[in-house]
Design a protein around this motif. Sequence first.
Motif, PDB file in Angstrom:
ATOM      1  N   ALA A 149      10.879  20.614  15.228  1.00 39.99           N
ATOM      2  CA  ALA A 149      12.338  20.555  15.142  1.00 39.99           C
ATOM      3  C   ALA A 149      12.777  19.966  13.808  1.00 39.99           C
ATOM      4  CB  ALA A 149      12.891  19.721  16.296  1.00 39.99           C
ATOM      5  N   LEU A 150      12.064  18.932  13.347  1.00 34.87           N
ATOM      6  CA  LEU A 150      12.397  18.320  12.058  1.00 34.87           C
ATOM      7  C   LEU A 150      12.196  19.321  10.916  1.00 34.87           C
ATOM      8  CD1 LEU A 150      13.267  15.742  10.564  1.00 34.87           C
ATOM      9  CD2 LEU A 150      10.848  15.110  10.439  1.00 34.87           C
ATOM     10  N   LYS A 151      11.137  20.081  10.996  1.00 35.57           N
ATOM     11  CA  LYS A 151      10.877  21.099   9.977  1.00 35.57           C
ATOM     12  C   LYS A 151      11.978  22.153   9.959  1.00 35.57           C
ATOM     13  CE  LYS A 151       7.312  24.424   8.553  1.00 35.57           C
ATOM     14  NZ  LYS A 151       5.981  24.994   8.906  1.00 35.57           N
ATOM     15  N   MET A 152      12.436  22.556  11.147  1.00 35.40           N
ATOM     16  CA  MET A 152      13.509  23.537  11.239  1.00 35.40           C
ATOM     17  C   MET A 152      14.819  22.973  10.690  1.00 35.40           C
ATOM     18  SD  MET A 152      14.839  25.696  14.556  1.00 35.40           S
ATOM     19  CE  MET A 152      13.172  26.220  14.923  1.00 35.40           C
ATOM     20  N   LEU A 153      15.107  21.720  11.010  1.00 32.17           N
ATOM     21  CA  LEU A 153      16.321  21.084  10.495  1.00 32.17           C
ATOM     22  C   LEU A 153      16.303  21.043   8.980  1.00 32.17           C
ATOM     23  CD1 LEU A 153      16.707  18.058  12.938  1.00 32.17           C
ATOM     24  CD2 LEU A 153      18.319  19.953  12.697  1.00 32.17           C
ATOM     25  N   ARG A 154      15.176  20.656   8.434  1.00 32.95           N
ATOM     26  CA  ARG A 154      15.069  20.520   6.984  1.00 32.95           C
ATOM     27  C   ARG A 154      15.259  21.859   6.272  1.00 32.95           C
ATOM     28  NH1 ARG A 154      12.105  16.353   4.657  1.00 32.95           N
ATOM     29  NH2 ARG A 154      10.946  16.132   6.608  1.00 32.95           N
ATOM     30  N   ALA A 155      14.751  22.918   6.875  1.00 34.64           N
ATOM     31  CA  ALA A 155      14.766  24.227   6.204  1.00 34.64           C
ATOM     32  C   ALA A 155      16.009  25.056   6.503  1.00 34.64           C
ATOM     33  CB  ALA A 155      13.510  25.008   6.600  1.00 34.64           C
ATOM     34  N   HIS A 156      16.594  24.897   7.713  1.00 34.10           N
ATOM     35  CA  HIS A 156      17.599  25.870   8.134  1.00 34.10           C
ATOM     36  C   HIS A 156      18.892  25.282   8.671  1.00 34.10           C
ATOM     37  CE1 HIS A 156      14.540  28.930   7.647  1.00 34.10           C
ATOM     38  NE2 HIS A 156      13.753  28.314   8.512  1.00 34.10           N
ATOM     39  N   ARG A 157      19.045  23.955   8.734  1.00 37.53           N
ATOM     40  CA  ARG A 157      20.282  23.421   9.317  1.00 37.53           C
ATOM     41  C   ARG A 157      21.474  23.838   8.481  1.00 37.53           C
ATOM     42  NH1 ARG A 157      24.233  20.123   9.014  1.00 37.53           N
ATOM     43  NH2 ARG A 157      23.581  19.499   6.921  1.00 37.53           N
ATOM     44  N   LYS A 158      22.515  24.305   9.178  1.00 35.46           N
ATOM     45  CA  LYS A 158      23.698  24.786   8.485  1.00 35.46           C
ATOM     46  C   LYS A 158      24.886  24.740   9.419  1.00 35.46           C
ATOM     47  CE  LYS A 158      25.354  28.777   5.808  1.00 35.46           C
ATOM     48  NZ  LYS A 158      25.029  30.156   5.361  1.00 35.46           N
ATOM     49  N   GLY A 159      26.014  24.235   8.929  1.00 35.60           N
ATOM     50  CA  GLY A 159      27.226  24.232   9.735  1.00 35.60           C
ATOM     51  C   GLY A 159      27.412  22.937  10.501  1.00 35.60           C
ATOM     52  N   GLU A 160      28.084  23.049  11.648  1.00 38.61           N
ATOM     53  CA  GLU A 160      28.469  21.872  12.421  1.00 38.61           C
ATOM     54  C   GLU A 160      27.349  21.408  13.347  1.00 38.61           C
ATOM     55  OE1 GLU A 160      31.944  23.014  14.524  1.00 38.61           O
ATOM     56  OE2 GLU A 160      33.250  23.020  12.758  1.00 38.61           O
ATOM     57  N   SER A 161      27.471  20.130  13.758  1.00 38.24           N
ATOM     58  CA  SER A 161      26.593  19.548  14.772  1.00 38.24           C
ATOM     59  C   SER A 161      27.475  18.878  15.818  1.00 38.24           C
ATOM     60  CB  SER A 161      25.634  18.522  14.156  1.00 38.24           C
ATOM     61  OG  SER A 161      24.843  19.103  13.137  1.00 38.24           O
ATOM     62  N   ASP A 162      27.098  18.999  17.078  1.00 37.03           N
ATOM     63  CA  ASP A 162      27.880  18.424  18.173  1.00 37.03           C
ATOM     64  C   ASP A 162      27.253  17.119  18.643  1.00 37.03           C
ATOM     65  OD1 ASP A 162      29.585  20.523  18.059  1.00 37.03           O
ATOM     66  OD2 ASP A 162      28.915  21.503  19.891  1.00 37.03           O
ATOM     67  N   LEU A 163      28.102  16.110  18.805  1.00 31.94           N
ATOM     68  CA  LEU A 163      27.674  14.831  19.386  1.00 31.94           C
ATOM     69  C   LEU A 163      28.007  14.864  20.873  1.00 31.94           C
ATOM     70  CD1 LEU A 163      26.713  11.832  19.134  1.00 31.94           C
ATOM     71  CD2 LEU A 163      29.131  11.249  18.749  1.00 31.94           C
ATOM     72  N   ILE A 164      27.012  14.569  21.719  1.00 31.84           N
ATOM     73  CA  ILE A 164      27.237  14.511  23.160  1.00 31.84           C
ATOM     74  C   ILE A 164      26.607  13.244  23.718  1.00 31.84           C
ATOM     75  CG2 ILE A 164      27.283  17.026  23.413  1.00 31.84           C
ATOM     76  CD1 ILE A 164      24.464  16.830  24.621  1.00 31.84           C
ATOM     77  N   GLU A 165      27.113  12.822  24.872  1.00 32.61           N
ATOM     78  CA  GLU A 165      26.522  11.704  25.607  1.00 32.61           C
ATOM     79  C   GLU A 165      26.022  12.227  26.938  1.00 32.61           C
ATOM     80  OE1 GLU A 165      27.654   7.304  27.478  1.00 32.61           O
ATOM     81  OE2 GLU A 165      29.201   8.559  26.545  1.00 32.61           O
ATOM     82  N   ARG A 166      24.774  11.891  27.266  1.00 34.48           N
ATOM     83  CA  ARG A 166      24.179  12.357  28.512  1.00 34.48           C
ATOM     84  C   ARG A 166      23.366  11.224  29.129  1.00 34.48           C
ATOM     85  NH1 ARG A 166      20.487  16.637  27.006  1.00 34.48           N
ATOM     86  NH2 ARG A 166      22.335  17.909  26.604  1.00 34.48           N
TER      87      ARG A 166
END
Length: 385
Positions: A149-166
């Motif tokens: 997941a970290l590798k994917m974030l580093r290479a492809h993260r783009k746009g908005e991110s949602d904060l949620i509480e669970r």
Amino acid sequence: MKVVVQVKLLAEANQAFALRSTLRTVNKAANWVSGVAFEQGVPREYELRKHTYAELKARGLGAQAAQHVIKKTRDAYTTLNANIRAGNYGKPGSKGRLKAESKPVTFRPEAAQPFDDRCLSWQYDAQIVSIWTVAGRLKNVRFACSPDALKMLRAHRKGESDLIERDGAFYLLAVCDIPEPDLYEPDAFIGVDLGIVNIATTSTGYRATGRGLNRHRARQLELRRKLQAKGSKSAKRLLRRRSRKEARHTANVNHIVSKSIVTTAERTGSGIALEDLTGIRSRVRLRKDQRTSLHSWSFHQLAAFLEYKAKRAGVPLVYVDPAYTSQQCSECGHIDRRNRQSQATFACRACGFLANADDNASHNIARKGVAVWTAGRESRVPATP
């Protein structure tokens, strides 16, 4: 294609308090904006901004947070109207539809709030984020995720991110835009028959039985009934702790099944054919004791998992009309309701072909998949005179 990556925020006590206060504040503001939108006849986003932006700023929201609250509210009404048009709340004048149309959209206190790069920044090497809150900018908030997941974030993260509480924990759902590989030309199609007794049966002989999953659901249902009947504090606490356990287990099973099917298709150079089961719950009529099984059937989730895994692997996937797939003989093509003798047995009344009913249906789906792929590939341009 867009893939959502979930990371868990390892917030300290003061950071968790600020994040919780932020979610409560923005969702309370979203409920107020929703009321204004409902009174104004749900205007366009620009007009809604003129009615609400100044008040949101006065409530302590930052400029970007205020914009996101307005956009989130307007998007919620867009989704509501789309569901009403699609008939998901019933026919005009029905109880469900009147209830949906007669009151403003509401947001839970812990509902997701979007953040863009102006109010959320990532530091992947240190695995920390800096995020806007109503108490000011929170820096050095640690997060945890898998190496992939970290590798994917580093290479492809783009746009908005949602904060949620669970369940008292905070998560960021980050959107990653992954390039799609080109689809190859399939040599054949693997038909996938989805069901309740057998989760998935393919024309290659793979069968994912639903016995274990159905037993798990029955155990969870019985346990929920006992705890709800007891009604004590400890019972309610256990119910909260076990909430979504069945959903997580089902999603894990569907991930395993879909990965196996897509891997087989990729290895053999085949495509995947699925039945289009949209609206099946409203079409079929069942006895009361069968309704729980039908409404807990997660065929849509499995189809969604198959679809996005196929896209990532470049595997062609098509949807076919499910009509008569369980009644038609895959050997001679004869269609008769009496061919399906039971849930598990198919016996053709024309040629005598005997097979497992799900296996027979999967071969019919595979043949329809070839026809759909061929029809979509053929040119519709008139021939040159």
